[in-house]
Write a protein that holds these residues in place. Structure first.
Motif, PDB file in Angstrom:
ATOM      1  N   GLU A  93       0.441  -1.510   0.075  1.00  0.00           N
ATOM      2  CA  GLU A  93      -0.316   0.185   0.127  1.00  0.00           C
ATOM      3  C   GLU A  93       0.986   1.629   0.482  1.00  0.00           C
ATOM      4  O   GLU A  93       0.491   2.234  -0.719  1.00  0.00           O
ATOM      5  CB  GLU A  93      -0.335   0.080   1.308  1.00  0.00           C
ATOM      6  CG  GLU A  93      -2.202  -0.639   1.304  1.00  0.00           C
ATOM      7  CD  GLU A  93      -3.128  -1.317   2.185  1.00  0.00           C
ATOM      8  OE1 GLU A  93      -3.908  -2.183   2.380  1.00  0.00           O
ATOM      9  OE2 GLU A  93      -2.828  -0.755   3.266  1.00  0.00           O
ATOM     10  N   LEU A  94       1.939   1.310   0.880  1.00  0.00           N
ATOM     11  CA  LEU A  94       2.745   2.197   0.831  1.00  0.00           C
ATOM     12  C   LEU A  94       3.564   2.270  -0.474  1.00  0.00           C
ATOM     13  O   LEU A  94       3.702   3.814  -0.324  1.00  0.00           O
ATOM     14  CB  LEU A  94       4.069   2.121   2.044  1.00  0.00           C
ATOM     15  CG  LEU A  94       4.656   3.182   1.675  1.00  0.00           C
ATOM     16  CD1 LEU A  94       4.194   4.464   3.386  1.00  0.00           C
ATOM     17  CD2 LEU A  94       6.021   2.983   3.087  1.00  0.00           C
ATOM     18  N   LEU A  95       4.012   1.407  -1.099  1.00  0.00           N
ATOM     19  CA  LEU A  95       4.988   1.231  -2.859  1.00  0.00           C
ATOM     20  C   LEU A  95       3.960   1.995  -3.707  1.00  0.00           C
ATOM     21  O   LEU A  95       4.930   2.103  -4.627  1.00  0.00           O
ATOM     22  CB  LEU A  95       5.700  -0.085  -2.984  1.00  0.00           C
ATOM     23  CG  LEU A  95       6.868  -0.214  -1.255  1.00  0.00           C
ATOM     24  CD1 LEU A  95       7.584  -1.727  -2.277  1.00  0.00           C
ATOM     25  CD2 LEU A  95       7.665   1.183  -1.558  1.00  0.00           C
ATOM     26  N   SER A  96       2.988   1.261  -3.433  1.00  0.00           N
ATOM     27  CA  SER A  96       1.805   1.603  -4.008  1.00  0.00           C
ATOM     28  C   SER A  96       1.901   3.329  -5.203  1.00  0.00           C
ATOM     29  O   SER A  96       1.759   4.170  -4.370  1.00  0.00           O
ATOM     30  CB  SER A  96       0.237   1.295  -4.549  1.00  0.00           C
ATOM     31  OG  SER A  96      -0.318   1.905  -5.278  1.00  0.00           O
ATOM     32  N   GLY A  97       1.908   2.976  -6.069  1.00  0.00           N
ATOM     33  CA  GLY A  97       2.245   4.291  -7.430  1.00  0.00           C
ATOM     34  C   GLY A  97       2.957   5.131  -7.008  1.00  0.00           C
ATOM     35  O   GLY A  97       3.132   6.728  -7.461  1.00  0.00           O
ATOM     36  N   ILE A 134       5.576  -3.109 -11.999  1.00  0.00           N
ATOM     37  CA  ILE A 134       7.206  -2.585 -11.850  1.00  0.00           C
ATOM     38  C   ILE A 134       7.244  -1.465 -13.215  1.00  0.00           C
ATOM     39  O   ILE A 134       7.547  -2.508 -14.201  1.00  0.00           O
ATOM     40  CB  ILE A 134       8.179  -2.283 -11.552  1.00  0.00           C
ATOM     41  CG1 ILE A 134       7.751  -3.247  -9.736  1.00  0.00           C
ATOM     42  CG2 ILE A 134       9.354  -2.408 -11.807  1.00  0.00           C
ATOM     43  CD1 ILE A 134       9.269  -4.096  -9.366  1.00  0.00           C
ATOM     44  N   SER A 135       6.986  -0.218 -12.976  1.00  0.00           N
ATOM     45  CA  SER A 135       6.760   0.668 -14.182  1.00  0.00           C
ATOM     46  C   SER A 135       8.041   1.115 -14.688  1.00  0.00           C
ATOM     47  O   SER A 135       8.665   0.994 -15.938  1.00  0.00           O
ATOM     48  CB  SER A 135       6.007   1.790 -14.121  1.00  0.00           C
ATOM     49  OG  SER A 135       6.086   2.496 -13.284  1.00  0.00           O
ATOM     50  N   ARG A 136       9.064   1.148 -13.446  1.00  0.00           N
ATOM     51  CA  ARG A 136      10.419   1.919 -13.777  1.00  0.00           C
ATOM     52  C   ARG A 136      11.407   1.284 -12.900  1.00  0.00           C
ATOM     53  O   ARG A 136      11.011   1.349 -11.778  1.00  0.00           O
ATOM     54  CB  ARG A 136      10.329   3.026 -14.268  1.00  0.00           C
ATOM     55  CG  ARG A 136      10.265   3.861 -15.665  1.00  0.00           C
ATOM     56  CD  ARG A 136       9.992   5.417 -15.592  1.00  0.00           C
ATOM     57  NE  ARG A 136      10.773   6.410 -14.786  1.00  0.00           N
ATOM     58  CZ  ARG A 136      11.149   7.158 -14.175  1.00  0.00           C
ATOM     59  NH1 ARG A 136      11.868   6.208 -15.533  1.00  0.00           N
ATOM     60  NH2 ARG A 136      12.245   7.611 -13.392  1.00  0.00           N
ATOM     61  N   ILE A 137      12.140   0.921 -13.476  1.00  0.00           N
ATOM     62  CA  ILE A 137      13.350   0.387 -12.657  1.00  0.00           C
ATOM     63  C   ILE A 137      14.632   1.405 -13.288  1.00  0.00           C
ATOM     64  O   ILE A 137      15.170   1.333 -14.336  1.00  0.00           O
ATOM     65  CB  ILE A 137      13.817  -0.812 -12.786  1.00  0.00           C
ATOM     66  CG1 ILE A 137      14.992  -1.136 -12.164  1.00  0.00           C
ATOM     67  CG2 ILE A 137      13.358  -2.171 -13.384  1.00  0.00           C
ATOM     68  CD1 ILE A 137      15.495  -2.671 -11.403  1.00  0.00           C
ATOM     69  N   HIS A 138      15.327   2.086 -12.636  1.00  0.00           N
ATOM     70  CA  HIS A 138      16.542   2.695 -12.779  1.00  0.00           C
ATOM     71  C   HIS A 138      18.138   2.613 -11.810  1.00  0.00           C
ATOM     72  O   HIS A 138      17.618   2.495 -10.470  1.00  0.00           O
ATOM     73  CB  HIS A 138      16.700   4.400 -12.671  1.00  0.00           C
ATOM     74  CG  HIS A 138      17.832   4.723 -13.314  1.00  0.00           C
ATOM     75  ND1 HIS A 138      17.881   4.824 -14.197  1.00  0.00           N
ATOM     76  CD2 HIS A 138      18.553   5.656 -12.568  1.00  0.00           C
ATOM     77  CE1 HIS A 138      19.006   5.680 -14.422  1.00  0.00           C
ATOM     78  NE2 HIS A 138      19.810   6.086 -13.384  1.00  0.00           N
TER      79      HIS A 138
END
Ligand SMILES: Cc1cn([C@H]2C[C@H](O)[C@@H](COP(=O)(O)OP(=O)(O)OP(=O)(O)O)O2)c(=O)[nH]c1=O
Length: 191
Positions: free
Chosen positions: A94-98, A161-165
């Motif tokens: 819930e915390l990581l969402s969005g 996961i939409s993005r990872i850098h």
């Protein structure tokens, strides 16, 4: 010429598998049992480094180099727990969402003479906005169990996961670029 002996201070099969990708097979596995409680006000990056260092030192040996790692999921200055139950995993998701968060993956190498080398990898990870249904489906998968921040990028979570850098292997638990550099600096012969 033979390699120096390398003891892997980790109970994590993922760390062993990642190390194998560098062509390195540990001569022994010696998980270190340390107190993993963050200190009051300790920053995520300092905590990850301290944990890796303490694991390596706890397993230190005159018979070879000791490699340890620690992976921490941080939302701002907040250190997320390792999810051991559904309620904790749900709270993390819930915390990581969005939003974006950081994964700090520290490694430490303790030489037979007791000297220490360290490296840190930092990766930004962004989750899509998770619907309650997506969170419940993920909880049902059980893949969060024992994972920092309540998810495992190496499983179905990557679809959320939409993005990872940064370093994918770092998020899984052993940053390969930093590990290779660390071992090479200690005299390991790595292709
Ligand atoms: C964020 C994330 C964490 N993790 C895992 C890596 C680590 O195993 C775990 C974080 O806990 P760690 O304390 O880093 O490692 P561990 O307790 O599993 O093993 P040991 O201390 O014996 O080496 O979370 C994943 O596998 N995938 C992920 O995407």
């Amino acid at each position: 010429m033979g390699q120096p002996a390398l003891i892997l201070a980790s109970a994590s099969p993922r760390r062993r598998e990642l190390l194998a990708r560098l062509g390195v097979t540990p001569s022994a596995i010696a998980p270190a049992d340390i107190d993993e409680t963050p200190a009051k006000g300790e920053l995520p990056r300092d905590y990850a480094k301290r944990m890796a260092r303490e694991k390596a030192e706890a397993a230190k040996s005159e018979d070879g180099f000791v490699l340890a790692g620690d992976t921490v999921v941080a939302a701002g200055r907040r250190i997320l727990p390792k999810a051991e139950d559904e309620a904790t995993a749900r709270k993390c998701l819930e915390l990581l969402s969005g939003r974006r968060h950081r994964v700090l993956s520290a490694i430490a190498l303790c030489a037979p003479d007791g000297s220490l080398r360290e490296r840190l990898s930092e990766t930004m990870v962004m989750f899509k906005r998770l619907s309650p249904g997506e969170i419940e489906a993920y909880i049902a998968s059980g893949e969060w169990e024992g994972k920092a921040g309540g998810y495992a990028i190496q499983g179905i979570a990557e679809g959320l996961i939409s993005r990872i850098h940064g370093s994918h292997s770092g998020v899984v638990g052993l940053p390969l670029y930093e590990t290779r550099a660390l071992l090479k600096s200690a005299g390991f012969d790595i292709a």
